[in-house]
Design a protein around this motif. Structure first.
Motif, PDB file in Angstrom:
ATOM      1  N   UNK A  16       0.829  -1.206   0.000  1.00  0.00           N
ATOM      2  CA  UNK A  16       0.000   0.000   0.000  1.00  0.00           C
ATOM      3  C   UNK A  16       0.863   1.256   0.000  1.00  0.00           C
ATOM      4  N   UNK A  17       1.873   1.301   0.864  1.00  0.00           N
ATOM      5  CA  UNK A  17       2.720   2.483   0.955  1.00  0.00           C
ATOM      6  C   UNK A  17       3.470   2.737  -0.346  1.00  0.00           C
ATOM      7  N   UNK A  18       3.866   1.664  -1.013  1.00  0.00           N
ATOM      8  CA  UNK A  18       4.556   1.806  -2.295  1.00  0.00           C
ATOM      9  C   UNK A  18       3.631   2.420  -3.343  1.00  0.00           C
ATOM     10  N   UNK A  19       2.377   1.965  -3.364  1.00  0.00           N
ATOM     11  CA  UNK A  19       1.407   2.495  -4.319  1.00  0.00           C
ATOM     12  C   UNK A  19       1.068   3.953  -4.018  1.00  0.00           C
ATOM     13  N   UNK A  20       0.904   4.258  -2.736  1.00  0.00           N
ATOM     14  CA  UNK A  20       0.582   5.632  -2.342  1.00  0.00           C
ATOM     15  C   UNK A  20       1.742   6.567  -2.667  1.00  0.00           C
ATOM     16  N   UNK A  21       2.966   6.105  -2.426  1.00  0.00           N
ATOM     17  CA  UNK A  21       4.136   6.925  -2.739  1.00  0.00           C
ATOM     18  C   UNK A  21       4.223   7.211  -4.235  1.00  0.00           C
ATOM     19  N   UNK A  22       3.910   6.202  -5.032  1.00  0.00           N
ATOM     20  CA  UNK A  22       3.917   6.387  -6.484  1.00  0.00           C
ATOM     21  C   UNK A  22       2.870   7.415  -6.908  1.00  0.00           C
ATOM     22  N   UNK A  23       1.688   7.338  -6.297  1.00  0.00           N
ATOM     23  CA  UNK A  23       0.624   8.293  -6.602  1.00  0.00           C
ATOM     24  C   UNK A  23       1.028   9.707  -6.193  1.00  0.00           C
ATOM     25  N   UNK A  24       1.575   9.853  -4.997  1.00  0.00           N
ATOM     26  CA  UNK A  24       2.003  11.174  -4.531  1.00  0.00           C
ATOM     27  C   UNK A  24       3.098  11.756  -5.414  1.00  0.00           C
ATOM     28  N   UNK A  26       3.509  11.206  -8.599  1.00  0.00           N
ATOM     29  CA  UNK A  26       2.898  11.688  -9.839  1.00  0.00           C
ATOM     30  C   UNK A  26       2.195  13.032  -9.616  1.00  0.00           C
ATOM     31  N   UNK A  27       1.471  13.134  -8.507  1.00  0.00           N
ATOM     32  CA  UNK A  27       0.753  14.380  -8.214  1.00  0.00           C
ATOM     33  C   UNK A  27       1.728  15.545  -8.095  1.00  0.00           C
ATOM     34  N   UNK A  28       2.842  15.316  -7.390  1.00  0.00           N
ATOM     35  CA  UNK A  28       3.839  16.376  -7.221  1.00  0.00           C
ATOM     36  C   UNK A  28       4.489  16.744  -8.547  1.00  0.00           C
ATOM     37  N   UNK A  29       4.802  15.740  -9.362  1.00  0.00           N
ATOM     38  CA  UNK A  29       5.443  16.016 -10.650  1.00  0.00           C
ATOM     39  C   UNK A  29       4.504  16.739 -11.609  1.00  0.00           C
ATOM     40  N   UNK A  30       3.193  16.604 -11.375  1.00  0.00           N
ATOM     41  CA  UNK A  30       2.203  17.280 -12.219  1.00  0.00           C
ATOM     42  C   UNK A  30       1.914  18.697 -11.749  1.00  0.00           C
ATOM     43  N   UNK A  31       2.530  19.087 -10.635  1.00  0.00           N
ATOM     44  CA  UNK A  31       2.342  20.440 -10.130  1.00  0.00           C
ATOM     45  C   UNK A  31       0.987  20.687  -9.498  1.00  0.00           C
ATOM     46  N   UNK A  32       0.327  19.625  -9.041  1.00  0.00           N
ATOM     47  CA  UNK A  32      -0.987  19.767  -8.416  1.00  0.00           C
ATOM     48  C   UNK A  32      -0.806  20.017  -6.919  1.00  0.00           C
ATOM     49  N   UNK A  33      -1.367  21.104  -6.430  1.00  0.00           N
ATOM     50  CA  UNK A  33      -1.331  21.378  -4.991  1.00  0.00           C
ATOM     51  C   UNK A  33      -2.228  20.354  -4.296  1.00  0.00           C
ATOM     52  N   UNK A  34      -1.705  19.706  -3.267  1.00  0.00           N
ATOM     53  CA  UNK A  34      -2.471  18.624  -2.648  1.00  0.00           C
ATOM     54  C   UNK A  34      -2.138  18.496  -1.167  1.00  0.00           C
ATOM     55  N   UNK A  35      -3.013  17.779  -0.464  1.00  0.00           N
ATOM     56  CA  UNK A  35      -2.812  17.454   0.946  1.00  0.00           C
ATOM     57  C   UNK A  35      -3.178  15.994   1.143  1.00  0.00           C
ATOM     58  N   UNK A  36      -2.382  15.299   1.944  1.00  0.00           N
ATOM     59  CA  UNK A  36      -2.605  13.877   2.184  1.00  0.00           C
ATOM     60  C   UNK A  36      -3.089  13.682   3.619  1.00  0.00           C
ATOM     61  N   UNK A  37      -4.322  13.246   3.752  1.00  0.00           N
ATOM     62  CA  UNK A  37      -4.901  12.923   5.058  1.00  0.00           C
ATOM     63  C   UNK A  37      -4.617  11.445   5.319  1.00  0.00           C
ATOM     64  N   UNK A  38      -3.470  11.175   5.940  1.00  0.00           N
ATOM     65  CA  UNK A  38      -2.999   9.799   6.106  1.00  0.00           C
ATOM     66  C   UNK A  38      -3.959   8.983   6.963  1.00  0.00           C
ATOM     67  N   UNK A  39      -4.439   9.581   8.040  1.00  0.00           N
ATOM     68  CA  UNK A  39      -5.278   8.836   8.983  1.00  0.00           C
ATOM     69  C   UNK A  39      -6.562   8.335   8.342  1.00  0.00           C
ATOM     70  N   UNK A  40      -7.134   9.151   7.448  1.00  0.00           N
ATOM     71  CA  UNK A  40      -8.409   8.782   6.828  1.00  0.00           C
ATOM     72  C   UNK A  40      -8.261   8.312   5.386  1.00  0.00           C
ATOM     73  N   UNK A  41      -7.016   8.087   4.947  1.00  0.00           N
ATOM     74  CA  UNK A  41      -6.760   7.560   3.602  1.00  0.00           C
ATOM     75  C   UNK A  41      -7.411   8.403   2.513  1.00  0.00           C
ATOM     76  N   UNK A  42      -7.138   9.704   2.544  1.00  0.00           N
ATOM     77  CA  UNK A  42      -7.684  10.595   1.519  1.00  0.00           C
ATOM     78  C   UNK A  42      -6.612  11.561   1.045  1.00  0.00           C
ATOM     79  N   UNK A  43      -6.681  11.911  -0.226  1.00  0.00           N
ATOM     80  CA  UNK A  43      -5.802  12.935  -0.787  1.00  0.00           C
ATOM     81  C   UNK A  43      -6.682  14.023  -1.390  1.00  0.00           C
ATOM     82  N   UNK A  44      -6.419  15.251  -0.996  1.00  0.00           N
ATOM     83  CA  UNK A  44      -7.177  16.396  -1.491  1.00  0.00           C
ATOM     84  C   UNK A  44      -6.378  17.082  -2.589  1.00  0.00           C
TER      85      UNK A  44
END
Length: 385
Positions: A16-24, A26-44
């Motif tokens: 799971x952590x490997x998949x989430x890291x890959x997703x994050x 990509x989001x960072x490389x795309x220049x999308x401003x985001x926040x990761x709510x780790x406790x509730x498994x959500x990315x804004x």
């Protein structure tokens, strides 16, 4: 805002952590401003393009669902006139009153409520929490909500005449300037936890901001709703949440007809699907004595702009297997009504509306309707307990 809900993989946390890291990444490389709510498994995600959203959905299997949250609080229509009224003084401002958190568009400090407002500008997502410029002509929204919480039914029924006493103090928790648009759910939840850390004695909150869209029949509870329920449970708090207003009701009806509520489009809006908090809809009563001038069959009847629960257990279970204790909204309280413009046309009118405190001291009071004002009346009752 776009929210990515992530799949929980309890049996293989490393994967799971490997998949989430890959997703994050990509989001960072795309220049999308985001926040990761780790406790509730959500990315804004803030303002991603449709193409970016589509690419994320197609390439990252860790995503369970994607939702968009557009919020609205403001009443379903506009009124014709605004009355001017002189100020009043609250008699018991030195009393030890409970504090209620007003999650809204701010509370105007230059009003008669000033002695009741906690002088704290910490909790805001949108400018000073002691300024309220929402609503038509900047007449405010959070200020009217705060007035109902602090002063309750009797003072409003008496038009703030005679001896005015308060039932609560007020902490302004500002999440929007104008009561509509996009709000960061993650920032809002973090701010509520910060409020409880600084003011652990606060047990009651009002939230009169809902999604602008309704929930379909038996739609699953949102992550946002779950987070608010979790907050209430963990902090021993209670949030009074309005059902949201059905702004289309005035164009879809020519008279008062309760069968109108048979359609899904009259279902409540997130987060009014909350289970740990209290959901409030609107009755037609407008806190005025004398003849009732609304379209409803009586003051105690639900207004056409209020919303109903979205869960229908008969679709899921045998008709003989029901739960009479599960019903939404939990309460309906006075919210004001609409009137007849002519025999076949409904309109928003002053006479059946509530008389509320305005954020503009030179105006004094205003006429409005909405479930936004039913919720704080119920919170006022809780503050008295």
């Amino acid at each position: 805002m776009i929210y990515l809900s992530l799949i929980d993989l309890p049996l293989d946390e490393a994967v799971k952590q490997q998949l989430v890291q890959s997703l994050n990444s990509y989001i960072e490389s795309s220049g999308i401003v985001h926040k990761h709510d780790v406790e509730n498994d959500r990315i804004e995600l803030q303002h991603p393009t449709p193409e970016q959203i589509q690419k994320i959905i197609q390439n990252f299997d860790i995503i369970e669902s994607v939702t968009s949250s557009a919020f609205t609080t403001i009443r379903p229509g506009e009124f014709n006139t605004v009355q001017r009224q002189f100020g009043f003084n609250i008699q018991n401002t030195d009393d030890d009153l409970p504090i209620v958190g007003i999650i809204d568009t701010g509370i105007a400090q230059q009003t008669a409520l000033a002695p009741l407002i906690i002088d704290d500008t910490t909790f805001t997502l949108a400018g000073s929490p002691l300024i309220d410029q929402a609503g038509r002509n900047g007449l405010g929204h959070g200020t009217a909500v705060a007035g109902l919480v602090a002063l309750g039914r009797l003072n409003h029924r008496n038009n703030f005449e005679n001896e005015v006493t308060a039932d609560a103090r007020l902490l302004s928790i500002k999440i929007s300037n104008n009561g509509s648009g996009y709000i960061s759910e993650i920032d809002l939840l973090n701010m509520l936890y910060d409020v409880k850390a600084k003011y652990p004695e606060i047990r009651l909150f009002t939230l009169t901001t809902c999604y602008s869209s309704f929930m379909y029949k038996n739609e699953t509870f949102s992550d946002y709703t779950y987070s608010l329920d979790k907050f209430a449970y963990e902090t021993n708090s209670l949030i009074f949440i309005c059902t949201g207003n059905n702004e289309n009701c005035i164009n879809e009806n020519t008279s008062y007809d309760l069968s109108y509520f048979h359609g899904d489009h009259t279902n409540l809006s997130t987060p009014a699907d909350s289970m740990n908090n209290v959901t409030i809809g609107a009755a037609a009563d407008n806190l005025k004595d004398g003849a009732f001038l609304g379209i409803a069959s009586g003051r105690e009847f639900p207004t056409l702009y209020t919303r109903k629960g979205h869960i229908d257990l008969s679709v899921i279970y045998n008709p003989k297997k029901t739960n009479k204790n599960y019903f939404k909204p939990d309460v309906i309280e006075s919210g004001g009504d609409m009137g007849y413009y002519n025999a076949n046309t409904l309109d928003w009118m002053d006479e059946p509306a509530l008389t509320l405190l305005s954020a503009r001291p030179e105006i004094g009071i205003m006429q409005e309707v909405g479930t936004s004002f039913s919720a704080p009346l119920t919170a006022n009752l809780a503050a008295k307990i």
